[in-house]
Design an enzyme around this catalytic site. Structure first.
Site, PDB file in Angstrom:
ATOM      1  N   HIS A  58      -6.317   5.557  -2.554  1.00 52.54           N
ATOM      2  CA  HIS A  58      -5.518   4.334  -2.507  1.00 52.54           C
ATOM      3  C   HIS A  58      -4.023   4.635  -2.468  1.00 52.54           C
ATOM      4  O   HIS A  58      -3.544   5.583  -3.097  1.00 52.54           O
ATOM      5  CB  HIS A  58      -5.799   3.467  -3.735  1.00 52.54           C
ATOM      6  CG  HIS A  58      -7.037   2.638  -3.615  1.00 52.54           C
ATOM      7  ND1 HIS A  58      -7.274   1.805  -2.552  1.00 52.54           N
ATOM      8  CD2 HIS A  58      -8.120   2.494  -4.452  1.00 52.54           C
ATOM      9  CE1 HIS A  58      -8.440   1.187  -2.722  1.00 52.54           C
ATOM     10  NE2 HIS A  58      -8.966   1.596  -3.864  1.00 52.54           N
ATOM     11  N   CYS A 109      -3.056   3.644   2.229  1.00 59.27           N
ATOM     12  CA  CYS A 109      -2.263   2.508   2.683  1.00 59.27           C
ATOM     13  C   CYS A 109      -0.787   2.706   2.372  1.00 59.27           C
ATOM     14  O   CYS A 109      -0.431   3.359   1.396  1.00 59.27           O
ATOM     15  CB  CYS A 109      -2.761   1.222   2.033  1.00 59.27           C
ATOM     16  SG  CYS A 109      -4.390   0.729   2.601  1.00 59.27           S
TER      17      CYS A 109
END
Length: 279
Positions: A58, A109
């Site tokens: 993440h 991301c």
């Protein structure tokens, strides 16, 4: 002179933000770099060495307003949630031995710009003082067996609050309280902004305003979309090794219809250098 690699995958098992393909991404990257005899345990770098840090997991970001200007702080999310910010990676680059290069590949991301103040070579031409609207899906599942590789700050706070003795909504306060001197250098000391002789190379899985995709693989193992294309490109190379810019442009073209656009950040000379080249 040598090449050394540290490959990290975080799946956050049992968490509601769990990912599926990050461990497989590490296996795929290890296979790709071993093919070119690039993978060894990371050691103390020396002049002429190339140190590769790969991360699949993440990413998150915070928009900090300073008067009329906005600065976006990108970070990766380790399994202990002690965020590692773009300022930390700038500090690592600035402290590399003279003549050694730090190469970061981030399949997460908002990964464009993860080495603070690096020059964009392949990308959308974003200004560092503008917080661009995020082009992304809703948090979590995005349909078709795919999940965005991003964790909102609210989710990070949810993990940190039970670990802290301080009742605060400020993530900087929580990280300092829990991790002390192990917290981000962003909260502990001034980071030398001088990047004129930049020995850092960042290959990001997407732009700073985009999400990267974790795919369940359907009929094969789950994987990160960017890592899958990167490894496929390296496996199918014929002839001379691509330059860093050529490699990123090739993958960017393959993903052009996937709402995910890899980027390259480095000096002009390193943009034209072969991928993971030892001089």
């Amino acid at each position: 002179m040598g090449r050394y690699a540290l490959l990290v995958g975080c799946c956050y098992l049992g968490d509601r933000d769990e990912l599926q393909g990050c461990y497989n991404d590490v296996d795929a990257m290890q296979g790709a770099v071993i093919k070119y005899q690039l993978c060894q345990m990371i050691k103390r770098a020396m002049a002429g060495d190339v140190v590769l840090f790969y991360f699949s997991g993440h990413g998150t970001h915070q928009d900090i307003w300073e008067g009329p200007y906005c600065k976006r702080l990108e970070a990766i999310v380790p399994s202990d949630f002690n965020l590692i910010y773009n300022a930390d990676f700038r500090y690592m680059v600035n402290n590399m031995p003279q003549g050694a290069d730090f190469v970061m590949i981030a399949d997460s991301c908002y990964s464009g710009g993860l080495i603070d103040q690096s020059k964009e070579q392949v990308g959308p031409g974003f200004r560092p003082d503008v917080c661009y609207p995020t082009r992304s899906y809703n948090y979590g599942n995005i349909g078709g067996g795919r999940r965005a590789k991003r964790m909102p700050i609210e989710s990070v706070l949810r993990h940190l609050r039970p670990l802290s003795h301080v009742d605060s909504p400020d993530i900087r306060t929580l990280l300092r309280d829990i991790y002390g001197n192990q917290a981000s250098i962003l909260f502990r000391r001034h980071v030398d902004p001088d990047a004129r002789v930049d020995r850092g190379i960042l290959i990001s899985g997407c732009q700073s305003n985009e999400t990267a995709v974790d795919d369940d693989g359907k009929h094969r193992r789950p994987y990160g979309l960017f890592t899958d294309e990167l490894c496929s490109t390296l496996r199918n190379l014929r002839g001379p090794m691509m330059s860093n810019a050529e490699l990123v442009e090739t993958i960017r073209d393959k993903l052009r219809n996937k709402d995910q656009h890899p980027c390259l950040y480095c000096s002009d000379r390193r943009a034209d250098a072969p991928f993971l080249w030892v001089r």
